[in-house]
Design a protein around this motif. Structure first.
Motif, short mmCIF file in Angstrom:
data_model
loop_
_atom_site.label_atom_id
_atom_site.label_comp_id
_atom_site.label_asym_id
_atom_site.label_seq_id
_atom_site.Cartn_x
_atom_site.Cartn_y
_atom_site.Cartn_z
N VAL A 167 -11.45 -11.87 -32.94
CA VAL A 167 -10.81 -10.55 -33.00
C VAL A 167 -10.24 -10.31 -34.39
O VAL A 167 -10.44 -9.24 -34.99
N GLU A 168 -9.54 -11.30 -34.92
CA GLU A 168 -8.95 -11.18 -36.26
C GLU A 168 -10.03 -10.95 -37.32
O GLU A 168 -9.89 -10.11 -38.19
N MET A 169 -11.12 -11.71 -37.22
CA MET A 169 -12.21 -11.57 -38.18
C MET A 169 -12.88 -10.20 -38.05
O MET A 169 -13.20 -9.56 -39.06
N ALA A 170 -13.08 -9.75 -36.82
CA ALA A 170 -13.75 -8.47 -36.59
C ALA A 170 -12.91 -7.30 -37.08
O ALA A 170 -13.44 -6.29 -37.54
N LEU A 171 -11.60 -7.44 -37.00
CA LEU A 171 -10.71 -6.38 -37.47
C LEU A 171 -10.68 -6.31 -39.00
O LEU A 171 -10.32 -5.28 -39.56
N SER A 172 -11.04 -7.40 -39.65
CA SER A 172 -11.06 -7.43 -41.11
C SER A 172 -12.23 -6.61 -41.64
O SER A 172 -13.35 -6.70 -41.13
N ASP A 173 -11.98 -5.83 -42.66
CA ASP A 173 -13.05 -5.04 -43.28
C ASP A 173 -13.91 -5.88 -44.22
O ASP A 173 -14.90 -5.40 -44.74
N THR A 176 -22.41 -10.82 -39.18
CA THR A 176 -23.27 -11.97 -39.49
C THR A 176 -22.43 -13.21 -39.75
O THR A 176 -22.76 -14.30 -39.26
N GLN A 177 -21.36 -13.06 -40.50
CA GLN A 177 -20.48 -14.20 -40.78
C GLN A 177 -19.80 -14.70 -39.51
O GLN A 177 -19.66 -15.91 -39.31
N ILE A 178 -19.36 -13.78 -38.66
CA ILE A 178 -18.72 -14.17 -37.40
C ILE A 178 -19.73 -14.89 -36.52
O ILE A 178 -19.42 -15.93 -35.93
N GLY A 222 -21.24 -18.46 -33.23
CA GLY A 222 -22.42 -18.45 -32.37
C GLY A 222 -22.45 -17.32 -31.36
O GLY A 222 -23.00 -17.49 -30.27
N VAL A 223 -21.86 -16.19 -31.70
CA VAL A 223 -21.90 -15.02 -30.82
C VAL A 223 -22.68 -13.90 -31.50
O VAL A 223 -22.70 -13.80 -32.73
N THR A 224 -23.33 -13.07 -30.70
CA THR A 224 -24.11 -11.96 -31.25
C THR A 224 -23.19 -10.77 -31.53
O THR A 224 -22.07 -10.71 -31.00
N PRO A 225 -23.64 -9.82 -32.34
CA PRO A 225 -22.83 -8.61 -32.57
C PRO A 225 -22.48 -7.89 -31.26
O PRO A 225 -21.35 -7.40 -31.12
N ASP A 226 -23.39 -7.86 -30.30
CA ASP A 226 -23.08 -7.23 -29.01
C ASP A 226 -21.98 -7.98 -28.27
O ASP A 226 -21.11 -7.37 -27.63
N GLU A 227 -22.01 -9.30 -28.35
CA GLU A 227 -20.95 -10.10 -27.72
C GLU A 227 -19.61 -9.89 -28.42
O GLU A 227 -18.57 -9.87 -27.76
N ILE A 228 -19.64 -9.72 -29.73
CA ILE A 228 -18.41 -9.43 -30.48
C ILE A 228 -17.81 -8.12 -29.98
O ILE A 228 -16.61 -8.01 -29.76
N LYS A 229 -18.66 -7.11 -29.79
CA LYS A 229 -18.17 -5.81 -29.30
C LYS A 229 -17.57 -5.94 -27.91
O LYS A 229 -16.54 -5.32 -27.62
#
Length: 69
Positions: A14-20, A25-27, A32-39
């Motif tokens: 969550v912290e990484m995703a909130l960072s601009d 790709t880095q997350i 080991g999670v996909t962009p859809d899983e991050i969402k």
């Protein structure tokens, strides 16, 4: 997916995703999670309005930059 992640890992995602400055790709490479899983993680961890604001920001930045999230 998220069941295999510890609360500390979810918090870090969550912290990484909130960072601009950190891309999906880095997350994905680190956790080991996909962009859809991050969402999905973001949708479950943030309040609905906060999630919508985050998605709008990600989309807007993506429209303006060649490489973003």
């Amino acid at each position: 997916m998220t069941a295999a992640l510890s609360p500390a890992q979810i918090s870090e995602i969550v912290e990484m995703a909130l960072s601009d400055h950190i891309s999906f790709t880095q997350i994905s490479a680190q956790h080991g999670v996909t962009p859809d899983e991050i969402k999905v993680i973001m949708r479950t961890q943030l309040k609905p309005g906060s999630y919508r604001a985050w998605r709008k920001r990600v989309r807007d930045f993506g429209d303006r930059r060649a490489h973003y999230k």
